[in-house]
Scaffold this motif. Structure first.
Motif, short mmCIF file in Angstrom:
data_model
loop_
_atom_site.label_atom_id
_atom_site.label_comp_id
_atom_site.label_asym_id
_atom_site.label_seq_id
_atom_site.Cartn_x
_atom_site.Cartn_y
_atom_site.Cartn_z
N GLY A 169 90.04 101.20 64.73
CA GLY A 169 89.52 101.22 63.38
C GLY A 169 88.07 100.80 63.26
O GLY A 169 87.66 99.76 63.74
N ASN A 170 87.29 101.61 62.60
CA ASN A 170 85.89 101.36 62.28
C ASN A 170 85.05 100.95 63.47
O ASN A 170 84.01 100.32 63.31
CB ASN A 170 85.78 100.30 61.18
N GLY A 171 85.49 101.21 64.67
CA GLY A 171 84.70 100.91 65.84
C GLY A 171 84.61 99.43 66.16
O GLY A 171 83.91 99.03 67.07
N ALA A 172 85.31 98.60 65.38
CA ALA A 172 85.25 97.17 65.62
C ALA A 172 86.04 96.85 66.89
O ALA A 172 87.11 97.40 67.12
CB ALA A 172 85.84 96.42 64.43
N GLU A 173 85.48 95.97 67.68
CA GLU A 173 86.17 95.58 68.90
C GLU A 173 87.23 94.53 68.58
O GLU A 173 87.11 93.78 67.62
CB GLU A 173 85.17 95.04 69.90
N MET A 174 88.25 94.48 69.43
CA MET A 174 89.29 93.47 69.28
C MET A 174 88.81 92.17 69.88
O MET A 174 88.02 92.17 70.83
CB MET A 174 90.54 93.89 70.05
N THR A 175 89.33 91.11 69.33
CA THR A 175 89.08 89.83 69.97
C THR A 175 89.92 89.78 71.23
O THR A 175 90.85 90.57 71.42
CB THR A 175 89.47 88.66 69.04
N GLU A 176 89.63 88.82 72.09
CA GLU A 176 90.39 88.69 73.33
C GLU A 176 91.86 88.41 73.03
O GLU A 176 92.76 88.95 73.69
CB GLU A 176 89.80 87.57 74.19
N GLU A 177 92.11 87.62 72.01
CA GLU A 177 93.49 87.30 71.64
C GLU A 177 94.23 88.53 71.14
O GLU A 177 95.40 88.76 71.48
CB GLU A 177 93.52 86.19 70.56
N GLU A 178 93.55 89.35 70.32
CA GLU A 178 94.18 90.56 69.81
C GLU A 178 94.47 91.54 70.95
O GLU A 178 95.53 92.15 70.99
CB GLU A 178 93.27 91.24 68.78
N ALA A 179 93.54 91.64 71.89
CA ALA A 179 93.73 92.52 73.03
C ALA A 179 94.90 92.05 73.88
O ALA A 179 95.72 92.86 74.33
CB ALA A 179 92.46 92.59 73.87
N LEU A 180 95.01 90.75 74.10
CA LEU A 180 96.11 90.20 74.88
C LEU A 180 97.44 90.45 74.19
O LEU A 180 98.42 90.86 74.82
CB LEU A 180 95.90 88.70 75.12
#
Length: 156
Positions: free
Chosen positions: A113-124
């Motif tokens: 979404g909207n090109g926003a990167e995930m935080t490390e926690e969200e990615a995990l």
């Protein structure tokens, strides 16, 4: 151009997809015009030779500039050197359109979404969710036992 002039490949190795080329040829002609198979093959060979010619001259232009990567500017210069100046404007317009479409396609392909990167926690968390789904599929639909949440065990 000799059959082995294409960077160590035989002439048979350098080709274009027949189905795609046939479609392009038919789209360029009125619907009531038919093209013989031999004529289609000849047109495809002409396209291959044209690409080889432009590629070779682009490489020469690139080498003269002591560059190692052929850039769009080298291709445009090759068209001019080879006497295809009347195509430069149209080729450049197609290149600009390609750049716009590529940027648009990349923007559409951003999954989060909207090109926003995930935080490390969200990615995990997403990775763990995907692993759990994969485990469930591998176990025939049975879900693997849930791992204890490390944050909860600290609170106890």
């Amino acid at each position: 151009m000799e059959p082995m002039d294409i960077v160590g490949k035989s002439k048979e190795d350098a080709s274009l997809p027949k189905a795609t080329m046939t479609k392009i040829i038919k789209e360029m002609l009125p619907p009531d015009v038919r093209v013989a198979r031999d004529a289609q093959d000849l047109l495809i060979e002409c396209c291959v030779e044209f690409i080889n010619l432009i590629s070779s001259e682009s490489n020469e232009v690139c080498s003269r500039e002591e560059k190692r990567t052929i850039a769009p500017e080298h291709v445009l210069k090759a068209l001019q050197v080879l006497g295809f100046s009347e195509y430069i404007e149209e080729v450049y317009a197609a290149y600009e359109q390609h750049k716009i479409e590529t940027v648009h396609d990349v923007a559409k392909s951003v999954k989060w979404g909207n090109g926003a990167e995930m935080t490390e926690e969200e990615a995990l968390a997403e990775q763990q969710r995907m692993f759990a789904e994969a485990r469930a599929r591998m176990n025939g639909g049975a879900t693997a036992p849930k791992q204890p949440d490390p944050d909860q065990s600290l609170e106890s």
